[in-house]
Design an enzyme around this catalytic site. Structure first.
Site, mmCIF file in Angstrom:
data_model
loop_
_atom_site.group_PDB
_atom_site.id
_atom_site.type_symbol
_atom_site.label_atom_id
_atom_site.label_comp_id
_atom_site.label_asym_id
_atom_site.label_seq_id
_atom_site.Cartn_x
_atom_site.Cartn_y
_atom_site.Cartn_z
ATOM 1 N N ASP A 28 35.343 -5.882 55.261
ATOM 2 C CA ASP A 28 36.726 -6.328 55.261
ATOM 3 C C ASP A 28 36.674 -7.795 54.822
ATOM 4 O O ASP A 28 35.627 -8.440 54.947
ATOM 5 C CB ASP A 28 37.271 -6.201 56.691
ATOM 6 C CG ASP A 28 38.608 -6.857 56.864
ATOM 7 O OD1 ASP A 28 39.511 -6.559 56.080
ATOM 8 O OD2 ASP A 28 38.750 -7.694 57.782
ATOM 9 N N ASP A 48 39.468 -10.633 55.228
ATOM 10 C CA ASP A 48 40.047 -11.612 56.149
ATOM 11 C C ASP A 48 39.577 -11.329 57.585
ATOM 12 O O ASP A 48 39.879 -10.277 58.145
ATOM 13 C CB ASP A 48 41.577 -11.542 56.062
ATOM 14 C CG ASP A 48 42.241 -12.629 56.875
ATOM 15 O OD1 ASP A 48 41.532 -13.522 57.369
ATOM 16 O OD2 ASP A 48 43.467 -12.578 57.028
HETATM 17 P P1 B16 Z 1 48.499 -10.064 51.787
HETATM 18 P P2 B16 Z 1 42.115 -7.812 55.427
HETATM 19 C C1 B16 Z 1 44.737 -8.356 55.618
HETATM 20 O O1 B16 Z 1 43.473 -8.654 55.092
HETATM 21 C C2 B16 Z 1 45.094 -9.357 56.715
HETATM 22 O O2 B16 Z 1 44.219 -9.177 57.832
HETATM 23 C C3 B16 Z 1 46.506 -9.092 57.179
HETATM 24 O O3 B16 Z 1 46.865 -10.013 58.177
HETATM 25 C C4 B16 Z 1 47.464 -9.188 55.982
HETATM 26 O O4 B16 Z 1 48.793 -8.885 56.363
HETATM 27 C C5 B16 Z 1 47.012 -8.207 54.886
HETATM 28 O O5 B16 Z 1 45.665 -8.504 54.528
HETATM 29 C C6 B16 Z 1 47.875 -8.297 53.652
HETATM 30 O O6 B16 Z 1 47.658 -9.532 53.039
HETATM 31 O O7 B16 Z 1 49.830 -10.502 52.279
HETATM 32 O O8 B16 Z 1 47.645 -11.201 51.271
HETATM 33 O O9 B16 Z 1 48.586 -8.941 50.781
HETATM 34 O O10 B16 Z 1 41.781 -8.178 56.847
HETATM 35 O O11 B16 Z 1 42.379 -6.336 55.215
HETATM 36 O O12 B16 Z 1 41.121 -8.376 54.441
HETATM 37 MG MG MG Z 2 40.520 -8.318 58.540
#
Ligand code: B16
Ligand code: MG
Length: 214
Positions: free
Chosen positions: A7, A9
């Site tokens: 993953d 984030d």
């Molecule tokens: P975006 P991951 C996720 O990343 C985040 O954890 C989550 O908080 C966020 O809403 C989602 O990406 C969408 O992100 O707005 O940049 O498209 O943990 O799956 O890498």
């Molecule tokens: Mg994450």
């Protein structure tokens, strides 16, 4: 063990505080409550689903035009904070683990819900390190649906049964489990459903993973 899917984030880099600040601003401007507890529920969840969760929590109904406006506004605020990201923001243990996996012939991939994943990977200079990158732009169903991880396996023609997923969020662990993969939770907060949990990736190597009884 043939493929490790990371993953992004919360595992490779933490942009959680930037998501928090952006959603906080949107919520305040629109007379909605938003705190860290609610922010935790958004981890691993898509932008659209995140806004639905915030609206639902606040018992607020808005039309589609306003909904899309808020999504765009949130993303603009979030993207502007990404410009300061650098290699220094890569979480501890990530670089040595990537090296150890590559040295042992294991393929590595990114499976992220974020539509900004490639921007983030470029900022921290990891964009060329992965054998496959699947992100929020490539999927129809967000975590906890396993689509993002299954697509990583498909891209590299590796069975899901030979794949391990590193995740910092319940929704991501659930996605890995639904995809019949081994799941490894990462972070201070223990993810109970994961097959195993590490507080950080510090000192984790290929040998650590190879010897896991999971
Ligand atoms: P975006 P991951 C996720 O990343 C985040 O954890 C989550 O908080 C966020 O809403 C989602 O990406 C969408 O992100 O707005 O940049 O498209 O943990 O799956 O890498
Ligand atoms: Mg994450």
């Amino acid at each position: 063990m043939k493929l490790i899917i990371f993953d992004l984030d919360g595992v490779i880099v933490s942009t959680d505080k930037y998501h928090y600040l952006a959603w906080k601003k949107i919520s305040t401007n629109n007379e909605m409550e938003f705190d860290e507890k609610l922010n935790n529920e958004l981890r691993g969840v898509s932008r659209v689903e995140s806004l639905k969760i915030i609206l639902n929590f606040n018992n607020k109904v808005i039309d589609d035009v306003k909904f899309n406006e808020l999504l765009e506004e949130k993303n603009d605020i979030y993207k502007s904070s990404l410009s300061s990201l650098s290699e220094k923001d890569i979480l501890e243990g990530v670089i040595p683990l990537i090296k150890s996996l590559k040295d042992n012939g294991i393929k590595i991939a990114i499976g992220s819900s974020s539509k900004n994943a490639k921007t983030i990977l470029k900022q921290v200079k990891l964009i060329d390190e992965f054998d496959a990158i699947v992100d929020g732009n490539d999927i129809k169903n967000s975590k906890p649906d396993p689509e993002v991880f299954i697509k990583c396996c498909e891209k590299l023609s590796i069975s899901n049964l030979d794949s391990y997923v590193f995740e910092d969020a319940e929704a991501g662990v659930e996605a890995g489990l639904r995809g019949n993969m081994k799941t490894i939770g990462v972070g201070k907060e223990k993810l109970k459903k994961a097959h195993i949990h590490f507080e950080s990736l510090n000192n984790i190597t290929y040998d650590t993973l190879k010897n896991l009884k999971i």
